[in-house]
Design an enzyme around this catalytic site. Sequence first.
Site, PDB file in Angstrom:
ATOM      1  N   LYS A 151       0.840  -1.213   0.000  1.00 48.17           N
ATOM      2  CA  LYS A 151       0.000   0.000   0.000  1.00 48.17           C
ATOM      3  C   LYS A 151       0.866   1.250   0.000  1.00 48.17           C
ATOM      4  N   GLY A 165       8.824 -22.694  15.730  1.00 48.66           N
ATOM      5  CA  GLY A 165       8.012 -23.482  16.652  1.00 48.66           C
ATOM      6  C   GLY A 165       7.425 -24.696  15.970  1.00 48.66           C
ATOM      7  N   GLY A 189      -0.257 -14.151 -13.510  1.00 51.47           N
ATOM      8  CA  GLY A 189      -1.387 -14.128 -12.587  1.00 51.47           C
ATOM      9  C   GLY A 189      -2.020 -12.751 -12.510  1.00 51.47           C
ATOM     10  N   GLU A 209      -2.520 -14.293 -17.630  1.00 51.38           N
ATOM     11  CA  GLU A 209      -3.476 -14.953 -16.721  1.00 51.38           C
ATOM     12  C   GLU A 209      -3.964 -16.246 -17.375  1.00 51.38           C
ATOM     13  N   VAL A 253       1.704 -19.925 -18.963  1.00 45.53           N
ATOM     14  CA  VAL A 253       3.172 -19.929 -19.112  1.00 45.53           C
ATOM     15  C   VAL A 253       3.643 -21.379 -19.163  1.00 45.53           C
ATOM     16  N   ALA A 269       2.803 -14.340  -9.442  1.00 47.78           N
ATOM     17  CA  ALA A 269       1.809 -14.089  -8.381  1.00 47.78           C
ATOM     18  C   ALA A 269       0.579 -14.955  -8.676  1.00 47.78           C
ATOM     19  N   VAL A 270       0.745 -16.258  -8.423  1.00 47.86           N
ATOM     20  CA  VAL A 270      -0.306 -17.222  -8.791  1.00 47.86           C
ATOM     21  C   VAL A 270      -0.988 -17.811  -7.551  1.00 47.86           C
ATOM     22  N   GLY A 271      -0.908 -17.101  -6.445  1.00 44.87           N
ATOM     23  CA  GLY A 271      -1.549 -17.560  -5.216  1.00 44.87           C
ATOM     24  C   GLY A 271      -0.521 -17.907  -4.153  1.00 44.87           C
ATOM     25  N   HIS A 303     -23.136  15.945   1.978  1.00 43.97           N
ATOM     26  CA  HIS A 303     -22.938  16.359   0.583  1.00 43.97           C
ATOM     27  C   HIS A 303     -21.830  17.402   0.525  1.00 43.97           C
TER      28      HIS A 303
HETATM   29  P1  FAD Z   1       1.426 -14.316   8.125  1.00 42.14           P
HETATM   30  O1  FAD Z   1       1.193 -12.866   8.056  1.00 42.14           O
HETATM   31  O2  FAD Z   1       2.002 -15.008   6.946  1.00 42.14           O
HETATM   32  O3  FAD Z   1       2.345 -14.559   9.412  1.00 42.14           O
HETATM   33  C1  FAD Z   1       2.817 -15.815   9.762  1.00 42.14           C
HETATM   34  C2  FAD Z   1       4.041 -15.621  10.636  1.00 42.14           C
HETATM   35  O4  FAD Z   1       4.412 -16.878  11.175  1.00 42.14           O
HETATM   36  C3  FAD Z   1       5.274 -15.123   9.878  1.00 42.14           C
HETATM   37  O5  FAD Z   1       5.855 -14.049  10.590  1.00 42.14           O
HETATM   38  C4  FAD Z   1       6.217 -16.324   9.848  1.00 42.14           C
HETATM   39  O6  FAD Z   1       7.588 -15.950   9.876  1.00 42.14           O
HETATM   40  C5  FAD Z   1       5.814 -17.035  11.121  1.00 42.14           C
HETATM   41  N1  FAD Z   1       6.078 -18.469  11.121  1.00 42.14           N
HETATM   42  C6  FAD Z   1       5.811 -19.388  10.149  1.00 42.14           C
HETATM   43  N2  FAD Z   1       6.138 -20.634  10.564  1.00 42.14           N
HETATM   44  C7  FAD Z   1       6.645 -20.495  11.814  1.00 42.14           C
HETATM   45  C8  FAD Z   1       7.133 -21.404  12.771  1.00 42.14           C
HETATM   46  N3  FAD Z   1       7.171 -22.716  12.549  1.00 42.14           N
HETATM   47  N4  FAD Z   1       7.580 -20.925  13.963  1.00 42.14           N
HETATM   48  C9  FAD Z   1       7.540 -19.577  14.231  1.00 42.14           C
HETATM   49  N5  FAD Z   1       7.094 -18.668  13.365  1.00 42.14           N
HETATM   50  C10 FAD Z   1       6.624 -19.126  12.182  1.00 42.14           C
HETATM   51  N6  FAD Z   1      -4.322  -8.941   3.064  1.00 42.14           N
HETATM   52  C11 FAD Z   1      -5.220  -7.964   3.335  1.00 42.14           C
HETATM   53  O7  FAD Z   1      -6.166  -8.193   4.098  1.00 42.14           O
HETATM   54  N7  FAD Z   1      -5.099  -6.718   2.774  1.00 42.14           N
HETATM   55  C12 FAD Z   1      -4.088  -6.409   1.931  1.00 42.14           C
HETATM   56  O8  FAD Z   1      -4.006  -5.279   1.448  1.00 42.14           O
HETATM   57  C13 FAD Z   1      -3.131  -7.419   1.633  1.00 42.14           C
HETATM   58  N8  FAD Z   1      -2.100  -7.152   0.810  1.00 42.14           N
HETATM   59  C14 FAD Z   1      -1.154  -8.127   0.578  1.00 42.14           C
HETATM   60  C15 FAD Z   1      -0.111  -7.829  -0.295  1.00 42.14           C
HETATM   61  C16 FAD Z   1       0.847  -8.788  -0.567  1.00 42.14           C
HETATM   62  C17 FAD Z   1       1.983  -8.468  -1.497  1.00 42.14           C
HETATM   63  C18 FAD Z   1       0.762 -10.069   0.071  1.00 42.14           C
HETATM   64  C19 FAD Z   1       1.815 -11.119  -0.174  1.00 42.14           C
HETATM   65  C20 FAD Z   1      -0.285 -10.380   0.918  1.00 42.14           C
HETATM   66  C21 FAD Z   1      -1.259  -9.405   1.176  1.00 42.14           C
HETATM   67  N9  FAD Z   1      -2.347  -9.658   2.004  1.00 42.14           N
HETATM   68  C22 FAD Z   1      -3.285  -8.688   2.242  1.00 42.14           C
HETATM   69  C23 FAD Z   1      -2.530 -10.975   2.643  1.00 42.14           C
HETATM   70  C24 FAD Z   1      -2.072 -10.907   4.119  1.00 42.14           C
HETATM   71  O9  FAD Z   1      -0.727 -10.485   4.158  1.00 42.14           O
HETATM   72  C25 FAD Z   1      -2.226 -12.270   4.769  1.00 42.14           C
HETATM   73  O10 FAD Z   1      -3.549 -12.724   4.619  1.00 42.14           O
HETATM   74  C26 FAD Z   1      -1.907 -12.178   6.247  1.00 42.14           C
HETATM   75  O11 FAD Z   1      -0.600 -11.711   6.474  1.00 42.14           O
HETATM   76  C27 FAD Z   1      -2.052 -13.564   6.901  1.00 42.14           C
HETATM   77  O12 FAD Z   1      -1.816 -13.442   8.264  1.00 42.14           O
HETATM   78  P2  FAD Z   1      -1.290 -14.683   9.131  1.00 42.14           P
HETATM   79  O13 FAD Z   1      -1.049 -14.137  10.493  1.00 42.14           O
HETATM   80  O14 FAD Z   1      -2.205 -15.826   8.952  1.00 42.14           O
HETATM   81  O15 FAD Z   1       0.089 -15.117   8.468  1.00 42.14           O
HETATM   82  P1  NAD Z   2      -4.844 -14.742  -6.359  1.00 45.86           P
HETATM   83  O1  NAD Z   2      -5.469 -16.033  -6.024  1.00 45.86           O
HETATM   84  O2  NAD Z   2      -5.528 -13.467  -6.027  1.00 45.86           O
HETATM   85  O3  NAD Z   2      -4.553 -14.675  -7.930  1.00 45.86           O
HETATM   86  C1  NAD Z   2      -3.758 -15.610  -8.595  1.00 45.86           C
HETATM   87  C2  NAD Z   2      -4.087 -15.539 -10.071  1.00 45.86           C
HETATM   88  O4  NAD Z   2      -3.127 -16.306 -10.770  1.00 45.86           O
HETATM   89  C3  NAD Z   2      -5.457 -16.117 -10.409  1.00 45.86           C
HETATM   90  O5  NAD Z   2      -6.140 -15.220 -11.251  1.00 45.86           O
HETATM   91  C4  NAD Z   2      -5.123 -17.422 -11.091  1.00 45.86           C
HETATM   92  O6  NAD Z   2      -6.084 -17.811 -12.064  1.00 45.86           O
HETATM   93  C5  NAD Z   2      -3.794 -17.092 -11.744  1.00 45.86           C
HETATM   94  N1  NAD Z   2      -2.944 -18.255 -12.007  1.00 45.86           N
HETATM   95  C6  NAD Z   2      -2.774 -19.357 -11.241  1.00 45.86           C
HETATM   96  N2  NAD Z   2      -1.857 -20.185 -11.821  1.00 45.86           N
HETATM   97  C7  NAD Z   2      -1.458 -19.577 -12.959  1.00 45.86           C
HETATM   98  C8  NAD Z   2      -0.519 -19.908 -13.973  1.00 45.86           C
HETATM   99  N3  NAD Z   2       0.197 -21.038 -13.914  1.00 45.86           N
HETATM  100  N4  NAD Z   2      -0.350 -19.044 -15.001  1.00 45.86           N
HETATM  101  C9  NAD Z   2      -1.065 -17.872 -15.060  1.00 45.86           C
HETATM  102  N5  NAD Z   2      -1.971 -17.519 -14.120  1.00 45.86           N
HETATM  103  C10 NAD Z   2      -2.148 -18.341 -13.083  1.00 45.86           C
HETATM  104  O7  NAD Z   2      -3.380 -14.808  -5.705  1.00 45.86           O
HETATM  105  P2  NAD Z   2      -2.297 -13.697  -5.476  1.00 45.86           P
HETATM  106  O8  NAD Z   2      -2.559 -12.517  -6.324  1.00 45.86           O
HETATM  107  O9  NAD Z   2      -1.000 -14.391  -5.561  1.00 45.86           O
HETATM  108  O10 NAD Z   2      -2.566 -13.296  -3.974  1.00 45.86           O
HETATM  109  C11 NAD Z   2      -2.432 -14.270  -2.923  1.00 45.86           C
HETATM  110  C12 NAD Z   2      -3.331 -13.953  -1.771  1.00 45.86           C
HETATM  111  O11 NAD Z   2      -2.903 -12.776  -1.107  1.00 45.86           O
HETATM  112  C13 NAD Z   2      -4.741 -13.732  -2.233  1.00 45.86           C
HETATM  113  O12 NAD Z   2      -5.495 -14.844  -1.817  1.00 45.86           O
HETATM  114  C14 NAD Z   2      -5.213 -12.516  -1.523  1.00 45.86           C
HETATM  115  O13 NAD Z   2      -6.263 -12.832  -0.657  1.00 45.86           O
HETATM  116  C15 NAD Z   2      -4.041 -12.022  -0.712  1.00 45.86           C
HETATM  117  N6  NAD Z   2      -3.827 -10.596  -1.042  1.00 45.86           N
HETATM  118  C16 NAD Z   2      -4.800  -9.710  -0.697  1.00 45.86           C
HETATM  119  C17 NAD Z   2      -4.671  -8.393  -1.036  1.00 45.86           C
HETATM  120  C18 NAD Z   2      -5.748  -7.439  -0.668  1.00 45.86           C
HETATM  121  O14 NAD Z   2      -6.563  -7.761   0.180  1.00 45.86           O
HETATM  122  N7  NAD Z   2      -5.800  -6.244  -1.265  1.00 45.86           N
HETATM  123  C19 NAD Z   2      -3.565  -7.955  -1.741  1.00 45.86           C
HETATM  124  C20 NAD Z   2      -2.605  -8.882  -2.108  1.00 45.86           C
HETATM  125  C21 NAD Z   2      -2.754 -10.206  -1.735  1.00 45.86           C
END
Ligand code: FAD
Ligand code: NAD
Length: 471
Positions: free
Chosen positions: A55, A119, A184, A207, A241, A272-274, A446
């Site tokens: 962000k 852990g 993705g 995609e 791909v 960025a495929v999940g 408004h």
């Molecule tokens: P995580 O945030 O992944 O935290 C898990 C923690 O556990 C990590 O610190 C890791 O180091 C630690 N850990 C793992 N295994 C162990 C272990 N065995 N022992 C000790 N520590 C361990 N979500 C939104 O809602 N809004 C957004 O705008 C948004 N933007 C995103 C943008 C990007 C680029 C990405 C990648 C994700 C985004 N997300 C967003 C998704 C969001 O980041 C995740 O859904 C969220 O962080 C999940 O929270 P969590 O606590 O489950 O796991």
């Molecule tokens: P995503 O699931 O949002 O999108 C992945 C995309 O990749 C899909 O459209 C899928 O069809 C495509 N895809 C999968 N395999 C492919 C392939 N082999 N070739 C081409 N396309 C392919 O996943 P993401 O964008 O990686 O994000 C991961 C997670 O992080 C999401 O589940 C999302 O909830 C979370 N996230 C949330 C925010 C937010 O809340 N604003 C921002 C970033 C990430």
Amino acid sequence: MFDVVVIGSGPAGYVAAIRASQLGLKTLCIEELSNDKGKPNFGGTCLNVGCIPSKSLLDSSHRYYEAKKNLSDHGIQLGDVKLDLKTMMERKDNIVSKLTGGIDGLFLTNKVESICGKGKVISKNTVQIDKADGSSEKVDAKNIIIATGSSPIEIPAASFGKHIVDSTGALAFDSVPKRLGVVGAGIIGLELGSVWSRLGSEVTVLEALEDFLPMTDTDISKESFKEFKKQGLDIQLASKVTSTKELKNLVKVKYEQKGKEIEVEFDKLIVAVGRKPNSEKVLPKNLGIKIENGFIQVNEYCQTSLENIWAVGDVVRGPMLAHKGSEEGIMVAERIANKQAEVNYDLVPNVIYSHPEIAWVGKNENELKSSGIKYKVGKFPFAASGRALAVDQSVGFVKVISDEKTDSILGVHVFGPAAAEIVQQALISMEFGSSAEDIALTMFSHPTVSEAFHEAALSVNNQAIHIGNKK
Ligand code: FAD
Ligand code: NAD
């Protein structure tokens, strides 16, 4: 003996730990990542390499783009606008440090103990912590909360390397790639693709699916697709791909589209495929807790098949969103303290932080049609909103869907300015069982872009003032 041991300090884990401690439970949070002082680096994906840094860059890149392209329309003439990427990245890193450091303070005031290490549960009431120096320690726990989060998925056709990166790599490029490929067109692909496109990259998004953003309302997917294309994102649907090759300064990508093989070159490729849950090795098999497709199996209260072991956030079913994980963390802490907390999984807000934003809550038309629920729709375009025009953000609309008989709001879908905030207003009203008429009877300031929500709610029952009604 701890009352609660939390493994992982992302938004699910650190929030669970704070609430548990607030409820008088002796709580320990274990985090694997360490900072440069050898102390745990709290905050997980969200604070370190997810929500917050993305962000920050979305905002900085938007300001750069506005200064370069759009301010002259407002009668503001700037000289030569230059990009200082290093400063932009430092600003992002400072915000991350401030927030991750803030959790240290929160743990201190809330009396949450913490330890740095990996852990793993070794028995029903014991967690082992493997530390970076090779030593390990065991702690006893009445309750264990697994909050280990998720990691980017790597695909065989595009293994990570020097030029092929995951979302973390894409948040830290040291120069703007001239040609950027993104695999993705999901949330990360669109958000980070937008960042680099605004900073000057030619962005191509590949995609695999034929549909764009299939989880969104059809009108949003159609309108936003046009808008992203207009903004310069070259989104290629139905493009799989098949192979990649990293050369010294570029990456060659082959993909298949409608039976044709196409080869392209990029300076960088973001995959960025999940994301996949981090559940490996955190649980021993002999406890009998099931893991399916990597997700730890839990009931609606995030409890595993063992009553004192819980799992929350990205490592369990449901959307991978920070706020969903945090609410689960709070619910579990409260349940451990014998309270009757629950999470309303029907009302999880979703936001894509593009420009304009996409946000929604509840059901869309396709979902309602397939479950046979009869509904009414009201829609209001931002092009008819005075405030949206004044702030130069008149693309998109608000759509309100309500039950045909009861008028209860079933879903709200927004593409446009402040979409996330408008959807949050809708969500609050839905939590209180609002009908479209309740919103219609509410006064809105408004001029605000929120008035579009008011008008869309009025339009559900053919009472819109600033657009024509259906009948
Ligand atoms: P995580 O945030 O992944 O935290 C898990 C923690 O556990 C990590 O610190 C890791 O180091 C630690 N850990 C793992 N295994 C162990 C272990 N065995 N022992 C000790 N520590 C361990 N979500 C939104 O809602 N809004 C957004 O705008 C948004 N933007 C995103 C943008 C990007 C680029 C990405 C990648 C994700 C985004 N997300 C967003 C998704 C969001 O980041 C995740 O859904 C969220 O962080 C999940 O929270 P969590 O606590 O489950 O796991
Ligand atoms: P995503 O699931 O949002 O999108 C992945 C995309 O990749 C899909 O459209 C899928 O069809 C495509 N895809 C999968 N395999 C492919 C392939 N082999 N070739 C081409 N396309 C392919 O996943 P993401 O964008 O990686 O994000 C991961 C997670 O992080 C999401 O589940 C999302 O909830 C979370 N996230 C949330 C925010 C937010 O809340 N604003 C921002 C970033 C990430």
